[in-house]
Scaffold this motif. Sequence first.
Motif, mmCIF file in Angstrom:
data_model
loop_
_atom_site.group_PDB
_atom_site.id
_atom_site.type_symbol
_atom_site.label_atom_id
_atom_site.label_comp_id
_atom_site.label_asym_id
_atom_site.label_seq_id
_atom_site.Cartn_x
_atom_site.Cartn_y
_atom_site.Cartn_z
ATOM 1 N N VAL A 90 55.174 29.378 8.054
ATOM 2 C CA VAL A 90 55.726 29.712 6.739
ATOM 3 C C VAL A 90 55.238 28.683 5.729
ATOM 4 C CG1 VAL A 90 57.849 29.808 5.381
ATOM 5 C CG2 VAL A 90 57.769 30.869 7.650
ATOM 6 N N LEU A 91 54.698 29.164 4.609
ATOM 7 C CA LEU A 91 54.262 28.286 3.536
ATOM 8 C C LEU A 91 55.384 28.137 2.509
ATOM 9 C CD1 LEU A 91 50.622 29.610 2.974
ATOM 10 C CD2 LEU A 91 51.368 27.664 4.361
ATOM 11 N N ALA A 92 55.608 26.898 2.083
ATOM 12 C CA ALA A 92 56.666 26.603 1.116
ATOM 13 C C ALA A 92 56.116 25.676 0.051
ATOM 14 C CB ALA A 92 57.854 25.959 1.831
ATOM 15 N N SER A 93 56.870 25.542 -1.024
ATOM 16 C CA SER A 93 56.463 24.643 -2.108
ATOM 17 C C SER A 93 56.914 23.221 -1.817
ATOM 18 C CB SER A 93 57.068 25.100 -3.441
ATOM 19 O OG SER A 93 56.534 26.339 -3.833
ATOM 20 N N GLY A 94 55.967 22.280 -1.825
ATOM 21 C CA GLY A 94 56.319 20.863 -1.700
ATOM 22 C C GLY A 94 57.130 20.541 -0.463
ATOM 23 N N ASP A 95 58.336 20.031 -0.653
ATOM 24 C CA ASP A 95 59.236 19.706 0.448
ATOM 25 C C ASP A 95 60.105 20.925 0.742
ATOM 26 O OD1 ASP A 95 61.109 18.776 2.201
ATOM 27 O OD2 ASP A 95 61.590 16.966 1.077
ATOM 28 N N PRO A 96 59.908 21.595 1.891
ATOM 29 C CA PRO A 96 60.666 22.818 2.196
ATOM 30 C C PRO A 96 62.170 22.587 2.337
ATOM 31 C CG PRO A 96 58.715 22.645 3.586
ATOM 32 C CD PRO A 96 58.889 21.319 2.916
ATOM 33 N N MET A 97 62.594 21.322 2.491
ATOM 34 C CA MET A 97 64.009 21.017 2.629
ATOM 35 C C MET A 97 64.650 20.642 1.290
ATOM 36 S SD MET A 97 64.391 21.667 5.742
ATOM 37 C CE MET A 97 66.092 21.150 5.965
ATOM 38 N N PHE A 98 63.910 20.749 0.206
ATOM 39 C CA PHE A 98 64.416 20.449 -1.123
ATOM 40 C C PHE A 98 64.538 21.761 -1.890
ATOM 41 C CE2 PHE A 98 63.682 19.152 -5.607
ATOM 42 C CZ PHE A 98 64.775 18.324 -5.765
ATOM 43 N N HIS A 99 65.729 22.375 -1.836
ATOM 44 C CA HIS A 99 65.972 23.674 -2.463
ATOM 45 C C HIS A 99 64.949 24.703 -1.963
ATOM 46 C CE1 HIS A 99 68.916 22.159 -5.408
ATOM 47 N NE2 HIS A 99 68.152 21.087 -5.477
ATOM 48 N N ILE A 101 62.811 27.046 1.462
ATOM 49 C CA ILE A 101 62.968 27.995 2.559
ATOM 50 C C ILE A 101 63.257 27.294 3.875
ATOM 51 C CG2 ILE A 101 60.486 28.030 3.059
ATOM 52 C CD1 ILE A 101 62.920 31.026 3.242
ATOM 53 N N GLY A 102 62.905 26.009 3.991
ATOM 54 C CA GLY A 102 63.200 25.282 5.226
ATOM 55 C C GLY A 102 64.684 25.247 5.519
ATOM 56 N N VAL A 103 65.505 25.081 4.483
ATOM 57 C CA VAL A 103 66.961 25.056 4.649
ATOM 58 C C VAL A 103 67.453 26.391 5.201
ATOM 59 C CG1 VAL A 103 69.159 24.765 3.457
ATOM 60 C CG2 VAL A 103 67.187 23.398 2.763
ATOM 61 N N THR A 104 66.955 27.479 4.623
ATOM 62 C CA THR A 104 67.369 28.817 5.051
ATOM 63 C C THR A 104 66.978 29.079 6.501
ATOM 64 O OG1 THR A 104 67.092 29.602 2.785
ATOM 65 C CG2 THR A 104 67.208 31.266 4.505
ATOM 66 N N LEU A 105 65.750 28.717 6.859
ATOM 67 C CA LEU A 105 65.283 28.977 8.222
ATOM 68 C C LEU A 105 66.062 28.171 9.260
ATOM 69 C CD1 LEU A 105 61.443 29.152 7.567
ATOM 70 C CD2 LEU A 105 62.906 31.022 8.357
ATOM 71 N N ILE A 106 66.406 26.935 8.946
ATOM 72 C CA ILE A 106 67.169 26.126 9.902
ATOM 73 C C ILE A 106 68.582 26.668 10.058
ATOM 74 C CG2 ILE A 106 68.235 23.842 10.186
ATOM 75 C CD1 ILE A 106 65.578 22.645 9.272
ATOM 76 N N ARG A 107 69.169 27.143 8.962
ATOM 77 C CA ARG A 107 70.485 27.783 9.080
ATOM 78 C C ARG A 107 70.405 29.045 9.926
ATOM 79 N NH1 ARG A 107 72.522 27.271 2.776
ATOM 80 N NH2 ARG A 107 73.121 25.070 2.873
ATOM 81 N N LEU A 108 69.294 29.721 9.845
ATOM 82 C CA LEU A 108 69.114 30.977 10.556
ATOM 83 C C LEU A 108 68.788 30.767 12.030
ATOM 84 C CD1 LEU A 108 68.832 34.109 10.240
ATOM 85 C CD2 LEU A 108 66.431 33.708 9.730
ATOM 86 N N VAL A 114 62.659 25.173 14.352
ATOM 87 C CA VAL A 114 61.884 25.054 13.110
ATOM 88 C C VAL A 114 61.235 23.676 13.069
ATOM 89 C CG1 VAL A 114 61.957 25.113 10.594
ATOM 90 C CG2 VAL A 114 63.486 26.593 11.900
ATOM 91 N N ARG A 115 59.933 23.648 12.749
ATOM 92 C CA ARG A 115 59.195 22.393 12.582
ATOM 93 C C ARG A 115 58.732 22.304 11.142
ATOM 94 N NH1 ARG A 115 53.129 21.342 14.227
ATOM 95 N NH2 ARG A 115 52.965 19.081 13.972
ATOM 96 N N VAL A 116 59.257 21.325 10.420
ATOM 97 C CA VAL A 116 58.971 21.192 8.989
ATOM 98 C C VAL A 116 57.931 20.114 8.753
ATOM 99 C CG1 VAL A 116 59.931 20.662 6.726
ATOM 100 C CG2 VAL A 116 61.291 21.972 8.380
ATOM 101 N N LEU A 117 56.873 20.462 8.028
ATOM 102 C CA LEU A 117 55.828 19.515 7.626
ATOM 103 C C LEU A 117 55.839 19.466 6.102
ATOM 104 C CD1 LEU A 117 53.857 21.334 10.156
ATOM 105 C CD2 LEU A 117 53.507 18.885 10.193
#
Length: 420
Positions: A90-99, A101-108, A114-117
């Motif tokens: 999944v491609l996200a903008s900048g830091d995925p854990m800052f507002h 999609i990373g937050v949504t995926l980890i909740r899901l 989930v591995r966040v880079l």
Amino acid sequence: MAPDAPVTRVTPKSLSLLAPVAVVGIGADGWDGLSPNARRAVIGADVLMGSPRQLDLVPTGDARRVPWPTPLVPALPGLLAEHAGHRICVLASGDPMFHGIGVTLIRLLGPNRVRVLAQPSSASLACARLGWALHETPVVSLVSDPVSTLLPELSHDRRMLVLSRDEHTPALVAELLREHGFGETDITVLEQLGGPAEVGFRGRAAGWTRAPGDRLNLLALHCLRTPGAVRHTRIPGLPDDAFASDGQLTKREVRALTLAALAPEPGELLWDVGGGSGSIAIEWMRTDRTCRAVGFERDADRRDRIAENALRLGVPALEVRGAAPASLADAPTPDAVFLGGGVTAPGVFEACWAALDVGGRMVVNAVTAESEALLLRWRSEYGGELRKFQIYRGSALGGFTAWRPHLPVAQWIATKETNA
């Protein structure tokens, strides 16, 4: 997309087939700005998901490209299940854990799936450009919220960052600032942060005339209140005229005492029963951006007025329902209940008290002898404390000043000790 919206977990069967999802933050500098690890995650994927803009930032390869549907969050579980058994990136903008999609995926999926880079967030880049300390700079997101959400954050000489929804956000923010006594505020718009097309613009809210620019932008505000403008702070006790009302309004001084008794903490949920103008629920939510409230009001015109007041005072997420006790049934469990109307209505108090968990708080205000008698009875049965106060306001009497009394208010404050 609203990354903080509730999501439904993927079913265990689908989850068992789903390989860990890589979430790669990518900035406006695109492929050139990615680390070797992030590039390997993208190149090794069978399926690439992201916005069309993000997908265009990485080289064409063999991976299937899936642009986000709209709305995204409800479709996400099915989308992931559809590609179970494949390597998903999944491609996200900048830091995925800052507002993001990373937050949504980890909740899901849970943190182990989930591995966040991450790349630097837009806030990090903005503070680096401005010379502001990141840890001292609040960030308000208007990506999915109305611009009025910014209002409770405004105070004189405060610096903050605002995440924009699109290219129209700067003008909307400037208009909001002008209308609420912050026309002197310094606004800096930073577009395409971190990329080759990065550019910044600066101006005052009062004279903001710049046409919409790039959709990908962030605002930096140095808030300056116009001398003489009304101060609307987070501290409970807003002026009475801040609320549109038909007279059903908890007055300023009593409202401040009531909020102190309710004692909101971040993340807590209030039931405001007999909402009137919504002043208690609105001031509860203004104390912290994570505080939530549900207002209950039988009169349709007042319900509309509560919603209008909430929007105008920066807490548009206030939920407004119909009359208690009928509308209480499926409402989320409250941390605290304020009963300001319908004190004598059959079944209202009982339903509210039953809804509280152990440790939940109840505050009831009474102005009639009949409702005050109920407070005495409830205190005898459930404990708690009683107090009574009367507010006087000075007003002109000829060439002198006289004290004008308001109706005395009796208040019962109780904490639920047991579910028995």
